[in-house]
Scaffold this motif. Structure first.
Motif, PDB file in Angstrom:
ATOM      1  N   ALA A  47       0.855  -1.191   0.000  1.00 15.81           N
ATOM      2  CA  ALA A  47       0.000   0.000   0.000  1.00 15.81           C
ATOM      3  C   ALA A  47       0.882   1.229   0.000  1.00 15.81           C
ATOM      4  N   MET A  48       0.406   2.286  -0.639  1.00 13.57           N
ATOM      5  CA  MET A  48       1.116   3.562  -0.660  1.00 13.57           C
ATOM      6  C   MET A  48       0.163   4.640  -0.153  1.00 13.57           C
ATOM      7  N   VAL A  49       0.573   5.307   0.919  1.00 13.90           N
ATOM      8  CA  VAL A  49      -0.172   6.443   1.462  1.00 13.90           C
ATOM      9  C   VAL A  49       0.374   7.692   0.783  1.00 13.90           C
ATOM     10  N   ILE A  50      -0.488   8.427   0.088  1.00 13.44           N
ATOM     11  CA  ILE A  50      -0.045   9.466  -0.852  1.00 13.44           C
ATOM     12  C   ILE A  50      -0.376  10.856  -0.329  1.00 13.44           C
ATOM     13  N   PHE A  51       0.645  11.732  -0.363  1.00 15.35           N
ATOM     14  CA  PHE A  51       0.491  13.124   0.057  1.00 15.35           C
ATOM     15  C   PHE A  51       0.685  14.043  -1.155  1.00 15.35           C
ATOM     16  N   PRO A  52      -0.410  14.568  -1.716  1.00 14.57           N
ATOM     17  CA  PRO A  52      -0.275  15.495  -2.857  1.00 14.57           C
ATOM     18  C   PRO A  52       0.469  16.763  -2.446  1.00 14.57           C
ATOM     19  N   GLY A  53       1.087  17.405  -3.440  1.00 16.34           N
ATOM     20  CA  GLY A  53       1.782  18.655  -3.184  1.00 16.34           C
ATOM     21  C   GLY A  53       0.883  19.866  -3.339  1.00 16.34           C
ATOM     22  N   GLY A  54       1.499  21.025  -3.162  1.00 20.17           N
ATOM     23  CA  GLY A  54       0.762  22.284  -3.274  1.00 20.17           C
ATOM     24  C   GLY A  54       1.380  23.401  -2.466  1.00 20.17           C
ATOM     25  N   GLY A  55       2.648  23.232  -2.077  1.00 23.70           N
ATOM     26  CA  GLY A  55       3.358  24.301  -1.394  1.00 23.70           C
ATOM     27  C   GLY A  55       2.841  24.605  -0.006  1.00 23.70           C
ATOM     28  N   TYR A  56       2.099  23.679   0.577  1.00 25.79           N
ATOM     29  CA  TYR A  56       1.421  23.875   1.873  1.00 25.79           C
ATOM     30  C   TYR A  56       0.372  24.977   1.801  1.00 25.79           C
ATOM     31  N   TYR A  57      -0.007  25.385   0.582  1.00 25.74           N
ATOM     32  CA  TYR A  57      -1.088  26.352   0.378  1.00 25.74           C
ATOM     33  C   TYR A  57      -2.380  25.640  -0.041  1.00 25.74           C
ATOM     34  N   GLY A  58      -2.238  24.496  -0.687  1.00 29.03           N
ATOM     35  CA  GLY A  58      -3.367  23.725  -1.174  1.00 29.03           C
ATOM     36  C   GLY A  58      -2.890  22.338  -1.548  1.00 29.03           C
ATOM     37  N   LEU A  59      -3.788  21.536  -2.127  1.00 26.66           N
ATOM     38  CA  LEU A  59      -3.465  20.170  -2.510  1.00 26.66           C
ATOM     39  C   LEU A  59      -3.853  19.932  -3.962  1.00 26.66           C
ATOM     40  N   ALA A  60      -2.894  19.499  -4.773  1.00 27.53           N
ATOM     41  CA  ALA A  60      -3.181  19.076  -6.153  1.00 27.53           C
ATOM     42  C   ALA A  60      -3.755  17.672  -6.079  1.00 27.53           C
ATOM     43  N   TYR A  61      -5.013  17.591  -5.694  1.00 24.98           N
ATOM     44  CA  TYR A  61      -5.578  16.370  -5.123  1.00 24.98           C
ATOM     45  C   TYR A  61      -5.704  15.217  -6.117  1.00 24.98           C
ATOM     46  N   ASP A  62      -6.149  15.488  -7.340  1.00 27.29           N
ATOM     47  CA  ASP A  62      -6.201  14.387  -8.299  1.00 27.29           C
ATOM     48  C   ASP A  62      -4.886  14.250  -9.064  1.00 27.29           C
ATOM     49  N   VAL A  86      -1.064  -2.498  -6.116  1.00 22.55           N
ATOM     50  CA  VAL A  86      -0.730  -1.729  -4.913  1.00 22.55           C
ATOM     51  C   VAL A  86      -1.931  -0.882  -4.506  1.00 22.55           C
ATOM     52  N   ALA A  87      -2.323  -0.938  -3.251  1.00 26.28           N
ATOM     53  CA  ALA A  87      -3.386  -0.077  -2.747  1.00 26.28           C
ATOM     54  C   ALA A  87      -2.881   1.362  -2.701  1.00 26.28           C
ATOM     55  N   GLY A  88      -3.731   2.298  -3.105  1.00 26.76           N
ATOM     56  CA  GLY A  88      -3.378   3.714  -3.071  1.00 26.76           C
ATOM     57  C   GLY A  88      -4.322   4.469  -2.148  1.00 26.76           C
ATOM     58  N   ILE A  89      -3.771   5.151  -1.166  1.00 25.84           N
ATOM     59  CA  ILE A  89      -4.583   5.871  -0.182  1.00 25.84           C
ATOM     60  C   ILE A  89      -4.179   7.336  -0.212  1.00 25.84           C
ATOM     61  N   VAL A  90      -5.084   8.207  -0.621  1.00 21.84           N
ATOM     62  CA  VAL A  90      -4.784   9.637  -0.775  1.00 21.84           C
ATOM     63  C   VAL A  90      -5.188  10.377   0.496  1.00 21.84           C
ATOM     64  N   VAL A  91      -4.267  11.182   1.010  1.00 22.20           N
ATOM     65  CA  VAL A  91      -4.522  11.918   2.246  1.00 22.20           C
ATOM     66  C   VAL A  91      -4.874  13.370   1.933  1.00 22.20           C
ATOM     67  N   LEU A 119       1.997  17.041  10.042  1.00 24.91           N
ATOM     68  CA  LEU A 119       2.578  15.819  10.587  1.00 24.91           C
ATOM     69  C   LEU A 119       1.569  15.070  11.444  1.00 24.91           C
ATOM     70  N   GLN A 120       0.733  15.789  12.195  1.00 21.56           N
ATOM     71  CA  GLN A 120      -0.327  15.128  12.953  1.00 21.56           C
ATOM     72  C   GLN A 120      -1.198  14.284  12.025  1.00 21.56           C
ATOM     73  N   ASP A 121      -1.619  14.883  10.918  1.00 26.09           N
ATOM     74  CA  ASP A 121      -2.477  14.171   9.971  1.00 26.09           C
ATOM     75  C   ASP A 121      -1.734  13.019   9.289  1.00 26.09           C
ATOM     76  N   ALA A 122      -0.450  13.220   9.004  1.00 29.61           N
ATOM     77  CA  ALA A 122       0.330  12.180   8.328  1.00 29.61           C
ATOM     78  C   ALA A 122       0.526  10.963   9.225  1.00 29.61           C
ATOM     79  N   GLN A 123       0.885  11.199  10.480  1.00 31.50           N
ATOM     80  CA  GLN A 123       1.040  10.077  11.411  1.00 31.50           C
ATOM     81  C   GLN A 123      -0.272   9.316  11.570  1.00 31.50           C
ATOM     82  N   ARG A 124      -1.349  10.067  11.739  1.00 28.20           N
ATOM     83  CA  ARG A 124      -2.655   9.436  11.925  1.00 28.20           C
ATOM     84  C   ARG A 124      -3.053   8.626  10.687  1.00 28.20           C
TER      85      ARG A 124
END
Length: 309
Positions: free
Chosen positions: A77-92, A107-112, A131-136
């Motif tokens: 499985a891959m837990v995925i963190f989209p980018g966006g400069g910490y201003y937003g998320l390029a979600y798709d 491979v399972a894909g999990i988008v955060v 980081l709180q959200d990533a750990q969780r």
């Protein structure tokens, strides 16, 4: 089994356009109780779709789960963190598209959908909120491993640009206690088994960082101590997960030195690391399906995943 560049493109396209026939997607809230370090505000989550799905002002962090069919699943499985400069998320663009492509290889894909540090809803210490959200997120996925046909020892993380910074922060700070336990999911480890960092922000030092990400996360003039804490290359240990790095030399958004610094830090600690640097490609290319130079990079990732020990 070796794949040609054309085969790679075909497999990726199959993953993007037909996985709805085999993948199950579920959206789950990250937090079972009160969202930590957050207060009520008049801020509203915003979604724009002009170029791709861009999410800002995240109020309710979630994971969106895409599973391959059981017959195709390999347990990873891959837990995925989209980018966006910490201003937003390029979600798709750097999230859902990646999850579906990974599904095509079992491979399972999990988008955060993680919270962003500039939110008006943050109470204090904005720099630890992602980081709180990533750990969780990784704990929640690991707690669901049996239900989702995933191996608890094959759960990795993947991040793009500022999402790469968050992934590398999780990969080096997975033991930090940044929130209070909410339920049994918080009893499991937040350590990723591997991580893939794609054109990542790594360093928070002024000379090499992405200025926008640094400012959003740490402010305009962070202390040296704060800068060092959130520079992943300065926090690598022998227990940092095996890592895949990908960057373009001509990246004008996030200098390629970020990946080079991380490579050197991992090598110094004898952590298995693979790095691919393309001469051209710029920044934010995602799957790069229209780029003849870059459109085989997912094949490199698949081969790396296949050979993880």
């Amino acid at each position: 089994m070796k794949y040609s560049k054309h085969t790679s493109i075909f497999v990726t396209l199959i993953g993007l356009f037909t996985m709805s026939l085999s993948a199950q997607d579920t959206i789950m809230p990250l937090w079972s109780k009160k969202i930590p370090n957050q207060k009520p505000s008049n801020e509203k989550e915003k979604i724009e779709t002009e170029r791709f799905k861009w999410i800002s002002n995240v109020q309710e962090p979630t994971i969106e789960v895409y599973l391959p069919t059981k017959s195709n699943a390999n347990g990873q499985a891959m837990v995925i963190f989209p980018g966006g400069g910490y201003y937003g998320l390029a979600y798709d663009w750097e999230g859902i598209d990646m999850a579906k492509a990974l599904n095509s290889r079992g491979v399972a894909g999990i988008v955060v959908k993680y919270r962003l540090p500039l939110s008006k809803s943050i109470v204090k210490e904005k720099e630890v909120v992602p980081l709180q959200d990533a750990q969780r997120a990784i704990r929640l996925v690991r707690s669901k491993a049996a239900e989702w046909n995933i191996s608890e020892e094959k759960i990795g993380i993947m991040g793009f640009s500022a999402g790469g910074h968050l992934a590398s922060t999780l990969g080096t700070h997975y033991e930090d206690e940044v929130y209070e336990k909410q339920d049994e999911a918080d009893d499991v480890s937040a350590r990723p088994n591997f991580m893939a960092l794609i054109y990542p922000v790594i360093s928070m030092e002024k000379s090499t960082t992405h200025t926008g990400s640094r400012g959003a996360l740490l402010g305009d003039n962070p202390s040296d101590e704060m800068s060092d804490r959130f520079s992943a290359n300065k926090n690598v240990t022998k227990d940092t997960p095996p890592t895949f790095l990908l960057h373009a030399q001509d990246d004008e958004g996030v200098p390629v030195e970020n990946s080079i610094l991380m490579f050197s830090a991992l090598k110094k600690e004898n952590v298995p690391v693979t790095m691919h640097i393309y001469p051209k490609g710029g920044h934010g290319f995602s799957l790069a399906l229209q780029d003849k130079r870059l459109n085989n990079w997912m094949t490199l990732l698949y081969e790396w995943l296949d050979n993880l020990e």
